[in-house]
Design a protein around this motif. Structure first.
Motif, mmCIF file in Angstrom:
data_model
loop_
_atom_site.group_PDB
_atom_site.id
_atom_site.type_symbol
_atom_site.label_atom_id
_atom_site.label_comp_id
_atom_site.label_asym_id
_atom_site.label_seq_id
_atom_site.Cartn_x
_atom_site.Cartn_y
_atom_site.Cartn_z
ATOM 1 N N SER A 152 38.706 76.172 -3.208
ATOM 2 C CA SER A 152 39.074 75.213 -3.655
ATOM 3 C C SER A 152 38.132 74.241 -4.019
ATOM 4 N N ARG A 153 37.076 74.070 -3.657
ATOM 5 C CA ARG A 153 35.821 73.616 -3.974
ATOM 6 C C ARG A 153 35.194 74.155 -5.210
ATOM 7 N N ARG A 156 37.391 73.639 -7.933
ATOM 8 C CA ARG A 156 37.789 72.472 -8.568
ATOM 9 C C ARG A 156 36.494 72.178 -9.384
ATOM 10 N N ARG A 159 36.891 73.846 -12.534
ATOM 11 C CA ARG A 159 38.036 73.185 -13.379
ATOM 12 C C ARG A 159 37.484 71.961 -14.091
#
Length: 408
Positions: A152-153, A156, A159
């Protein structure tokens, strides 16, 4: 219908979970197998030692001791065959009444056997299975959670980098990836961010240089062109004089368009909003630019926009339709949507795919021109905060659809 997640975060997380499950399963099977083999080996060894004690006691007293039997009726046939010829053997029997570990040896033509329950070791194996199952589930869940957090890090950061890249593509040349991902570890994502920022810096420098050259040329041309316009008006009436005046007017319009494109390229233009009746506004502008065009109003809705920029967009779309298309030209107003279409050859595939490009017309079938009309229209619509879509109608002809934002 989307059955599986397609984002990198969920794909990597799923891969980590699957790998963790496979590793946990493989280790559990290995531990279980080793434990079962160790248990069986210990049971065989213990039973064989007990059998040796029974054999010595039988040799001294002639009696079967420690629960042993001579020629037991329940002796497994496999064990019976194994002890023939004076051998000693052990055997694990799985029966309806439970599991048994046997030890037997041939003595004086008889088979002396000893049987002990094995169910306690089976229970120990079952308890181990439960422990391994719980441990494996814990490992899979923990690794999955850690994988989701780590991925997720990374996701993110990617993104945020993609968002900064889209802002650059939309014309915000001040956007940089390093400003949105902040201080991060030096990994592949950081290298990607540095490369994207370097590309954006180089692109910005090139665009600024191009805009400066374009603006400087247009400014330098404005003074002599103004002089040409004045001189052309002083020529005595004649056919050559009319041709000169016409070409000078075209040159003057071109210079003014180039100046406008240069201003729009700086991305500093701001709309001056005011309330207007969109349908009536469109009727008046169409009547002044293309009086032969038909105007249809499906729904009337007031618009809060910049009248000067909106007029520029409408005029350019109408000029493009009348000059490069074929009649009839139709203008439709539906709320905050204005559609301009003609019945000519339509836009080219390159224009529909790449969008308007300055100094390139959409198609040779749609006539000649310097290609700035649609370029200016698209840029002005962007300043207004709306969208301009170019496509070809199903029954032929080019169609431009302008959608204004609802600022009321």
């Amino acid at each position: 219908m989307r059955l599986l997640p397609t984002s990198m975060r969920w794909r990597l997380s799923a891969a980590i979970a699957v790998v963790s499950a496979l590793v946990a399963t493989a280790l559990s099977l290995l531990v279980r197998t080793e434990f079962a083999q160790t248990q069986l080996s210990d049971a065989r060894q213990l039973q064989d030692q007990r059998l040796q004690l029974v054999i010595r006691e039988y040799a001294l007293s002639g009696q079967a001791a420690l629960g042993s039997e001579l020629d037991a009726s329940a002796l497994p046939p496999e064990l019976m065959s194994a002890v023939k010829g004076g051998n000693r053997a052990t055997y694990l029997q799985r029966a309806a009444d439970g599991s048994w570990i046997w030890a037997a040896a041939e003595t004086d033509g008889k088979v002396l056997s000893l049987r002990s329950p094995y169910s306690d070791r089976d229970e120990a194996l079952k308890r181990l299975d439960q422990v391994l199952l719980i441990s494996s589930l814990g490992v899979v869940i923990l690794s999955s959670v850690l994988g989701v957090l780590l991925v997720s890090r990374l996701s993110r950061r990617l993104r945020l980098a993609a968002g900064a890249a889209r802002r650059v593509a939309d014309g915000d040349m001040t956007a940089r990836v390093r400003d949105v991902i902040k201080d991060r570890p030096r990994d592949e994502a950081a290298e990607l961010a540095q490369a994207m920022d370097s590309m954006a810096d180089a692109l910005q420098e090139r665009l600024i240089a191009e805009q400066r050259v374009t603006a400087d040329i247009a400014h330098e041309l404005r003074t002599p062109v103004t002089g040409l316009v004045t001189a052309a008006e002083l020529l005595p009436p004649s056919r050559p004089a009319e041709l000169v005046r016409d070409r000078v007017r075209v040159l003057r319009v071109l210079v003014e368009d180039i100046l406008e494109v240069a201003r729009l390229d700086t991305a500093t233009e701001r709309a001056e909003l005011s309330e207007l009746a969109l349908a009536e506004f469109v009727r008046r502008r169409v009547a002044g630019v293309a009086p032969e065009a038909a105007v249809t109003v499906n729904e009337q809705q007031p618009a809060r926009t910049d009248p000067r920029r909106l007029e520029r967009v409408l005029v350019n779309l109408l000029v493009n339709a009348t000059k490069h298309g074929e009649p009839p030209v139709e203008v439709t107003v539906d709320g905050l949507t204005v559609t301009v279409r003609d019945h000519g050859p339509g836009f080219s595939d390159d224009l529909l795919k790449e969008g308007p490009s300055r100094f390139r017309t959409g198609s040779s079938d749609r006539g000649s021109g310097h290609g700035l009309g649609l370029t200016i229209a698209v840029a002005q619509v962007k300043v207004l905060g709306g969208t301009l879509t170019l496509d070809n109608a199903e029954d032929g002809g080019a169609r431009a659809t302008l959608v204004l934002p609802d600022n009321t």
